[in-house]
Structure formats: C-alpha cells, structure tokens
Design an enzyme around this catalytic site. Structure first.
Site, PDB file in Angstrom:
ATOM      1  N   CYS A  68      31.476  38.002  34.969  1.00  0.00           N
ATOM      2  CA  CYS A  68      32.907  37.723  34.716  1.00  0.00           C
ATOM      3  C   CYS A  68      33.133  36.893  33.474  1.00  0.00           C
ATOM      4  O   CYS A  68      34.221  36.885  32.914  1.00  0.00           O
ATOM      5  CB  CYS A  68      33.523  36.920  35.853  1.00  0.00           C
ATOM      6  SG  CYS A  68      33.028  37.410  37.459  1.00  0.00           S
ATOM      7  N   ARG A  89      43.434  43.732  43.041  1.00  0.00           N
ATOM      8  CA  ARG A  89      43.803  43.507  41.640  1.00  0.00           C
ATOM      9  C   ARG A  89      44.003  44.801  40.841  1.00  0.00           C
ATOM     10  O   ARG A  89      44.665  44.795  39.814  1.00  0.00           O
ATOM     11  CB  ARG A  89      42.719  42.673  40.957  1.00  0.00           C
ATOM     12  CG  ARG A  89      42.475  41.299  41.585  1.00  0.00           C
ATOM     13  CD  ARG A  89      43.582  40.334  41.251  1.00  0.00           C
ATOM     14  NE  ARG A  89      43.387  39.036  41.873  1.00  0.00           N
ATOM     15  CZ  ARG A  89      42.728  38.025  41.329  1.00  0.00           C
ATOM     16  NH1 ARG A  89      42.180  38.161  40.137  1.00  0.00           N
ATOM     17  NH2 ARG A  89      42.619  36.878  41.960  1.00  0.00           N
ATOM     18  N   ARG A 146      47.513  35.481  35.362  1.00  0.00           N
ATOM     19  CA  ARG A 146      46.402  35.721  34.430  1.00  0.00           C
ATOM     20  C   ARG A 146      46.803  36.599  33.239  1.00  0.00           C
ATOM     21  O   ARG A 146      46.012  36.783  32.320  1.00  0.00           O
ATOM     22  CB  ARG A 146      45.209  36.333  35.176  1.00  0.00           C
ATOM     23  CG  ARG A 146      44.636  35.396  36.254  1.00  0.00           C
ATOM     24  CD  ARG A 146      43.205  35.705  36.571  1.00  0.00           C
ATOM     25  NE  ARG A 146      42.392  35.717  35.359  1.00  0.00           N
ATOM     26  CZ  ARG A 146      41.160  36.206  35.291  1.00  0.00           C
ATOM     27  NH1 ARG A 146      40.601  36.704  36.373  1.00  0.00           N
ATOM     28  NH2 ARG A 146      40.481  36.200  34.170  1.00  0.00           N
ATOM     29  N   LEU A 193      42.562  30.221  40.320  1.00  0.00           N
ATOM     30  CA  LEU A 193      42.816  30.975  41.553  1.00  0.00           C
ATOM     31  C   LEU A 193      41.519  31.026  42.353  1.00  0.00           C
ATOM     32  O   LEU A 193      40.448  31.261  41.790  1.00  0.00           O
ATOM     33  CB  LEU A 193      43.223  32.415  41.222  1.00  0.00           C
ATOM     34  CG  LEU A 193      44.498  32.610  40.413  1.00  0.00           C
ATOM     35  CD1 LEU A 193      44.653  34.087  40.035  1.00  0.00           C
ATOM     36  CD2 LEU A 193      45.693  32.125  41.220  1.00  0.00           C
ATOM     37  N   ASP A 226      42.224  30.327  34.598  1.00  0.00           N
ATOM     38  CA  ASP A 226      41.165  31.320  34.806  1.00  0.00           C
ATOM     39  C   ASP A 226      40.659  31.937  33.498  1.00  0.00           C
ATOM     40  O   ASP A 226      39.979  32.963  33.524  1.00  0.00           O
ATOM     41  CB  ASP A 226      41.681  32.425  35.746  1.00  0.00           C
ATOM     42  CG  ASP A 226      41.790  31.933  37.183  1.00  0.00           C
ATOM     43  OD1 ASP A 226      40.736  31.757  37.809  1.00  0.00           O
ATOM     44  OD2 ASP A 226      42.916  31.678  37.642  1.00  0.00           O
ATOM     45  N   HIS A 282      36.316  41.710  43.525  1.00  0.00           N
ATOM     46  CA  HIS A 282      36.140  42.793  42.555  1.00  0.00           C
ATOM     47  C   HIS A 282      34.957  43.683  42.930  1.00  0.00           C
ATOM     48  O   HIS A 282      34.020  43.235  43.579  1.00  0.00           O
ATOM     49  CB  HIS A 282      35.859  42.215  41.162  1.00  0.00           C
ATOM     50  CG  HIS A 282      37.028  41.534  40.525  1.00  0.00           C
ATOM     51  ND1 HIS A 282      36.978  40.256  40.024  1.00  0.00           N
ATOM     52  CD2 HIS A 282      38.288  41.983  40.282  1.00  0.00           C
ATOM     53  CE1 HIS A 282      38.154  39.928  39.501  1.00  0.00           C
ATOM     54  NE2 HIS A 282      38.967  40.964  39.644  1.00  0.00           N
ATOM     55  N   GLU A 316      36.009  38.759  31.300  1.00  0.00           N
ATOM     56  CA  GLU A 316      35.688  40.157  31.626  1.00  0.00           C
ATOM     57  C   GLU A 316      36.893  40.912  32.197  1.00  0.00           C
ATOM     58  O   GLU A 316      37.010  42.129  32.035  1.00  0.00           O
ATOM     59  CB  GLU A 316      34.556  40.198  32.663  1.00  0.00           C
ATOM     60  CG  GLU A 316      34.155  41.597  33.067  1.00  0.00           C
ATOM     61  CD  GLU A 316      33.003  41.617  34.063  1.00  0.00           C
ATOM     62  OE1 GLU A 316      33.159  41.056  35.156  1.00  0.00           O
ATOM     63  OE2 GLU A 316      31.961  42.199  33.735  1.00  0.00           O
TER      64      GLU A 316
HETATM   65  C1  CIR Z   1      40.438  35.064  39.796  1.00  0.00           C
HETATM   66  O1  CIR Z   1      40.732  34.941  40.983  1.00  0.00           O
HETATM   67  O2  CIR Z   1      40.979  35.901  39.078  1.00  0.00           O
HETATM   68  C2  CIR Z   1      39.345  34.173  39.225  1.00  0.00           C
HETATM   69  N1  CIR Z   1      39.408  32.910  39.850  1.00  0.00           N
HETATM   70  C3  CIR Z   1      37.986  34.780  39.398  1.00  0.00           C
HETATM   71  C4  CIR Z   1      37.791  36.008  38.555  1.00  0.00           C
HETATM   72  C5  CIR Z   1      36.399  36.513  38.607  1.00  0.00           C
HETATM   73  N2  CIR Z   1      36.221  37.595  37.727  1.00  0.00           N
HETATM   74  C6  CIR Z   1      35.411  38.623  37.939  1.00  0.00           C
HETATM   75  O3  CIR Z   1      34.842  38.721  39.010  1.00  0.00           O
HETATM   76  N3  CIR Z   1      35.319  39.553  37.011  1.00  0.00           N
END
Ligand code: CIR
Length: 263
Positions: free
Chosen positions: A249, A132, A87, A21, A62, A162, A67
């Site tokens: 992350c 989210r 996810r 994503l 992903d 985030h 995290e």
């Molecule tokens: C997402 O959109 O969920 C992933 N591509 C990126 C997640 C990044 N995670 C974070 O900042 N803890």
C-alpha cells in the site's frame, strides 16, 4: 519473479496519520510509523528500485497509502476515485508525480476504485469488488487497460479491506493467499499456483527480482517462502498495520515503458 519495478513513488506519513481511517481504534505511534516508512524505502532502494519520496501531506491522514490513488500500467495510468471520500483529495499530488511518465486518465463518479484492490498477474488485472471498489470502477479500469492489451476480471471480496490484503504474488507464478478474506476457488482460473499463507500479514508481500519483502509480522510466511528457495527480507510495519495498511500500500510501483508487468 515478476520484473522488478524500476521506480516507486512513496510518501511518508504526516502527523495526521494518527487519525487515519481504520477498523479498530488502536493507538498509532506516528514517530515509529515514520521510522518504519524510512526502513521500507531503504528496503526498496537496496533492491535496486529508484524511489521518489513525495512530501508528507499534513491534511491527508491516509496519504502514506499511495497505492490506492493510481493504477500504473505499461503506457497508461488511471488516477482512481478512492472509495473513501476523505481520501479523494490525495489524488491531485499523485497526478502531478505521474505527469510525464504515463498518459493519465482520471476516473469519474460514480466509479470508485482503490489501487489496493488491483492485482496484476501477467496481462490480467484481478480487481476485488470491495467496500471501496465498485463495478463502475472496474469498468473504468477495463476501458483504460485495454489500451495496453490488459484484461480485467473481477472477484468478490468476502471480508477485509482490499484484494491485496488477501493475496499477492510471492514470485513468478506463485500467488500467496490468506483464505480469511477471499475464497481461493475464485482465483483458480489464474495461471498461478496458490499457496495458503499461515498469517494474515503474510498475504501481502512485494516480490522483487532477487528478494521478497515480507512484513516482520509474518515469520511463518517467510519460512514458507525460504523453504521454496526464495530470499526474503523482513520489514517492520506494526504502525502501518495499525492503520489497516500492508506492505504494497505504501508505494506506487512501475517500470520503464516496455518492461512488462511489475509486482
Ligand atoms: C484506508 O482505510 O484507506 C487506510 N487506512 C488503509 C489503506 C491501505 N491500503 C491498501 O491496502 N492498499
């Protein structure tokens, strides 16, 4: 500095990472992402963290962003219900990795929460209300965190993915903030000094006992931290940033029960 986590759980990107994503459809070099992940693991190990590397997940684009799937506290852990439906399948393997380490509670619908929205400052968890993470997710976390005597406060996220894309601890009592995504005023009540970072990628760092890991994309943030007498280590993360990920992350960090708050 916050206590160095004694342990971290990580998972390398799989080939599916090319279709993770992301806001912008930028191309991702998966081989380079895997190499950068290896460098990240090495940086954690050099800092004395015991790292458990889980197998890559071929069907979870992903899956490298572990995290988001759990919040590990002193004696309890919450398995999250990630805000992005594709996810949610990542959580089972994290449940298995945490079993035996903490008493685990699993979040249920309609609650959603991504671990990237949870920032620990001492005995407070600051939770970003984002695309989210919803109010029910915050309430869920609050109920579980109370077991460890940890308070939960919410802040609205104006932009960005985030909360921790916008702010993280750069050291004991020092909160690095990139004002593009969050109004620093919303963080004023925390017992920390706020320092604005000059680069978006500089807002997400990992402060360990004797060093701060910083994205190689944030050289001016490194200068800022070095100017305060902190030792920094640059970690190349171009392909992780391409997937909207940041430094924290990619690991789920925790201490031994009783170690106190970790970064
Ligand atoms: C997402 O959109 O969920 C992933 N591509 C990126 C997640 C990044 N995670 C974070 O900042 N803890």
């Amino acid at each position: 500095m916050p206590a160095t986590p004694s342990h971290a759980i990580v998972r390398p990107p799989s080939r599916a990472y090319a279709s993770c994503l992301r806001e912008q459809p930028v191309a991702i070099d998966v081989d380079l992402a895997v190499a950068q992940h290896r460098g990240y693991v090495a940086a954690l190990r050099e800092a004395g963290v015991e790292v458990e590397v889980l197998p890559a997940l071929d069907d979870a684009p992903d899956g490298v962003f572990v995290e988001d799937t759990a919040v590990v506290l002193d004696t309890v852990a919450v398995l999250t219900r990630p805000g992005a439906p594709p996810r949610r399948a990542e959580v089972d393997s994290i449940a298995a990795a945490l079993a035996g380490r903490r008493a685990v509670a699993r979040m249920e619908a309609p609650a959603t929460l991504d671990g990237g929205d949870v920032l620990r400052v001492g005995d407070v968890l600051v939770v970003g209300l984002s695309t989210r993470t919803n109010a029910q997710g915050l309430a869920w976390l609050r109920q579980v965190a109370a077991v460890d005597g940890i308070e939960v406060v919410g802040v609205a996220l104006g932009a960005g993915l985030h909360l921790k894309s916008a702010c993280t601890l750069g050291g004991d009592g020092l909160l690095l903030v990139h004002p593009g995504a969050i109004d620093p005023e919303a963080l004023r009540a925390l017992p920390v000094e706020l320092a604005r970072v000059p680069e978006p990628q500089g807002a997400n760092v990992l402060a360990l006992a004797d060093r701060v890991l910083v994205s190689a994309a944030a050289p001016r943030t490194r200068e800022l931290l070095e100017g305060r007498g902190l030792r920094t280590v640059a970690v190349p993360l171009s392909e992780i940033h391409a997937g909207d990920g940041a430094l924290t992350c990619m690991s789920l960090r925790f201490g031994r029960p009783g170690d106190g708050p970790v970064a």
